[in-house]
Write a protein that holds these residues in place. Structure first.
Motif, PDB file in Angstrom:
ATOM      1  N   LYS A   1       0.458  -0.726   0.095  1.00  0.00           N
ATOM      2  CA  LYS A   1       0.143   0.266  -0.699  1.00  0.00           C
ATOM      3  C   LYS A   1       1.223   1.230   0.376  1.00  0.00           C
ATOM      4  O   LYS A   1       1.948   1.322   0.264  1.00  0.00           O
ATOM      5  CB  LYS A   1      -1.107   0.003   1.451  1.00  0.00           C
ATOM      6  N   ILE A   2       0.069   2.408  -0.917  1.00  0.00           N
ATOM      7  CA  ILE A   2       1.225   3.870  -0.301  1.00  0.00           C
ATOM      8  C   ILE A   2      -0.286   4.691   0.334  1.00  0.00           C
ATOM      9  O   ILE A   2      -1.235   4.675  -0.266  1.00  0.00           O
ATOM     10  CB  ILE A   2       1.130   4.485  -1.904  1.00  0.00           C
ATOM     11  N   GLY A   3       0.389   4.900   1.361  1.00  0.00           N
ATOM     12  CA  GLY A   3      -0.944   5.562   2.198  1.00  0.00           C
ATOM     13  C   GLY A   3      -1.853   4.773   2.410  1.00  0.00           C
ATOM     14  O   GLY A   3      -1.602   3.604   2.596  1.00  0.00           O
ATOM     15  N   GLU A   4      -2.862   5.144   2.052  1.00  0.00           N
ATOM     16  CA  GLU A   4      -4.549   4.551   1.925  1.00  0.00           C
ATOM     17  C   GLU A   4      -4.672   2.949   1.151  1.00  0.00           C
ATOM     18  O   GLU A   4      -5.797   2.780   0.927  1.00  0.00           O
ATOM     19  CB  GLU A   4      -5.687   5.168   2.746  1.00  0.00           C
ATOM     20  N   THR A   5      -3.869   4.029  -0.187  1.00  0.00           N
ATOM     21  CA  THR A   5      -4.215   2.430  -1.027  1.00  0.00           C
ATOM     22  C   THR A   5      -3.950   1.739  -1.630  1.00  0.00           C
ATOM     23  O   THR A   5      -2.280   1.277  -1.718  1.00  0.00           O
ATOM     24  CB  THR A   5      -4.347   3.957  -2.382  1.00  0.00           C
ATOM     25  N   SER A   6      -4.322   0.592  -1.787  1.00  0.00           N
ATOM     26  CA  SER A   6      -3.662  -1.004  -1.158  1.00  0.00           C
ATOM     27  C   SER A   6      -3.664  -0.938  -3.566  1.00  0.00           C
ATOM     28  O   SER A   6      -4.556  -0.928  -3.590  1.00  0.00           O
ATOM     29  CB  SER A   6      -4.612  -1.861  -0.645  1.00  0.00           C
ATOM     30  N   TYR A   7      -2.931  -2.393  -2.963  1.00  0.00           N
ATOM     31  CA  TYR A   7      -2.326  -2.789  -4.005  1.00  0.00           C
ATOM     32  C   TYR A   7      -2.253  -3.817  -4.215  1.00  0.00           C
ATOM     33  O   TYR A   7      -1.616  -4.903  -3.483  1.00  0.00           O
ATOM     34  CB  TYR A   7      -0.850  -2.304  -4.878  1.00  0.00           C
ATOM     35  N   GLU A   8      -2.774  -5.138  -5.652  1.00  0.00           N
ATOM     36  CA  GLU A   8      -2.328  -6.449  -5.263  1.00  0.00           C
ATOM     37  C   GLU A   8      -1.181  -6.625  -5.304  1.00  0.00           C
ATOM     38  O   GLU A   8      -0.920  -8.109  -4.920  1.00  0.00           O
ATOM     39  CB  GLU A   8      -3.678  -7.150  -6.117  1.00  0.00           C
ATOM     40  N   THR A   9      -0.320  -5.913  -6.103  1.00  0.00           N
ATOM     41  CA  THR A   9       1.114  -6.961  -6.164  1.00  0.00           C
ATOM     42  C   THR A   9       1.915  -5.791  -6.083  1.00  0.00           C
ATOM     43  O   THR A   9       1.537  -4.498  -6.082  1.00  0.00           O
ATOM     44  CB  THR A   9       1.643  -6.713  -7.828  1.00  0.00           C
ATOM     45  N   LEU A  10       3.399  -6.168  -5.667  1.00  0.00           N
ATOM     46  CA  LEU A  10       4.095  -5.027  -5.170  1.00  0.00           C
ATOM     47  C   LEU A  10       4.996  -4.569  -6.733  1.00  0.00           C
ATOM     48  O   LEU A  10       5.425  -3.111  -6.451  1.00  0.00           O
ATOM     49  CB  LEU A  10       5.417  -5.196  -4.688  1.00  0.00           C
ATOM     50  N   GLU A  11       4.671  -4.821  -8.125  1.00  0.00           N
ATOM     51  CA  GLU A  11       4.507  -4.115  -8.760  1.00  0.00           C
ATOM     52  C   GLU A  11       4.376  -2.827  -9.123  1.00  0.00           C
ATOM     53  O   GLU A  11       5.079  -2.089  -9.810  1.00  0.00           O
ATOM     54  CB  GLU A  11       5.078  -5.066 -10.025  1.00  0.00           C
ATOM     55  N   ALA A  12       3.124  -3.241  -8.919  1.00  0.00           N
ATOM     56  CA  ALA A  12       1.862  -2.421  -8.856  1.00  0.00           C
ATOM     57  C   ALA A  12       1.717  -1.379  -7.979  1.00  0.00           C
ATOM     58  O   ALA A  12       1.950  -0.194  -8.485  1.00  0.00           O
ATOM     59  CB  ALA A  12       0.574  -3.038  -8.678  1.00  0.00           C
ATOM     60  N   ALA A  13       2.655  -1.445  -6.646  1.00  0.00           N
ATOM     61  CA  ALA A  13       2.502  -0.696  -5.905  1.00  0.00           C
ATOM     62  C   ALA A  13       4.072   0.383  -6.263  1.00  0.00           C
ATOM     63  O   ALA A  13       3.693   1.624  -6.447  1.00  0.00           O
ATOM     64  CB  ALA A  13       2.848  -1.156  -4.420  1.00  0.00           C
ATOM     65  N   ILE A  14       4.819  -0.202  -7.026  1.00  0.00           N
ATOM     66  CA  ILE A  14       5.784   0.085  -7.151  1.00  0.00           C
ATOM     67  C   ILE A  14       5.943   1.390  -8.164  1.00  0.00           C
ATOM     68  O   ILE A  14       6.503   2.759  -8.948  1.00  0.00           O
ATOM     69  CB  ILE A  14       7.432  -0.032  -7.430  1.00  0.00           C
ATOM     70  N   SER A  15       4.379   0.857  -9.350  1.00  0.00           N
ATOM     71  CA  SER A  15       4.733   1.502 -10.315  1.00  0.00           C
ATOM     72  C   SER A  15       3.992   2.740 -10.144  1.00  0.00           C
ATOM     73  O   SER A  15       3.544   3.816 -10.855  1.00  0.00           O
ATOM     74  CB  SER A  15       3.468   0.582 -11.368  1.00  0.00           C
ATOM     75  N   ALA A  16       2.893   2.718  -9.512  1.00  0.00           N
ATOM     76  CA  ALA A  16       2.264   4.009  -8.932  1.00  0.00           C
ATOM     77  C   ALA A  16       3.054   4.733  -8.423  1.00  0.00           C
ATOM     78  O   ALA A  16       2.319   6.295  -8.311  1.00  0.00           O
ATOM     79  CB  ALA A  16       0.485   3.419  -8.344  1.00  0.00           C
ATOM     80  N   ALA A  17       3.789   4.406  -7.452  1.00  0.00           N
ATOM     81  CA  ALA A  17       4.429   5.155  -6.831  1.00  0.00           C
ATOM     82  C   ALA A  17       5.052   6.796  -7.200  1.00  0.00           C
ATOM     83  O   ALA A  17       5.816   6.513  -8.427  1.00  0.00           O
ATOM     84  CB  ALA A  17       5.562   4.495  -5.817  1.00  0.00           C
TER      85      ALA A  17
END
Length: 170
Positions: free
Chosen positions: A39-55
């Motif tokens: 997660k980043i803040g309150e937004t959750s992600y199903e993969t670490l790759e998705a979170a890193i991409s959105a960061a």
């Protein structure tokens, strides 16, 4: 009975929606989502790759569960990856006919901090040729309160700066 459309679909959502099943009257129909990995803040992600991409630069990505990399994870912006006591498992090996690199790579122009957890190699390299690092640093990497375990090369500092604080490398 055919699956119906999702009960509620959020466009651009970080979490994937699995369609509900039922007759469409929504009685007993529920939306199901996979457990988030990061997660980043309150937004959750199903993969670490998705979170890193959105960061965005300056964000902190928090790992919510142990995670095995399905491929190389490239971090190309200045972020903090807080492992939050969890483990990222890499798969790095080199054999005579095949090289597997499921590792963390810090891209050029990135200032990355990895904190508070473990990074491990899932491969026992005693039967393979050495030389594949679990972490490839091409710019600035800080490891703080991290345990790194591998039978072979742990970190390849190709360029930039590597800062290690309260970290165990075995």
């Amino acid at each position: 009975m055919e699956p119906t459309e999702p009960v509620s679909a959020r466009s651009g959502s970080a979490r994937n929606t699995i369609p509900a099943t039922g007759d469409g009257d929504q009685t007993g129909d529920t939306e199901q989502t996979a457990d988030p990995v990061a997660k980043i803040g309150e937004t959750s992600y199903e993969t670490l790759e998705a979170a890193i991409s959105a960061a965005q630069a300056g964000d902190t990505v928090i790992l919510l569960q142990d995670y095995t990399l399905p491929s190389t994870l490239i971090i190309n912006r200045s972020i903090t990856l807080n492992l939050d006591g969890k483990t990222i498992t890499c798969e790095c090996r080199k054999e005579s006919d095949q090289t597997t690199k499921k590792r963390i790579e810090i891209a050029q122009s990135a200032n990355v901090m990895i904190t508070n957890g473990s990074i491990a190699n899932s491969v026992n390299l005693s039967s393979t040729a050495p030389g594949i690092a679990m972490i490839k640093n091409q710019d600035n990497l800080t490891l703080e309160n991290v345990s790194i375990t591998s039978d072979d090369t742990c970190i390849w500092a190709n360029a930039g700066t590597l800062n290690i604080d309260n970290t165990v490398i075995e």
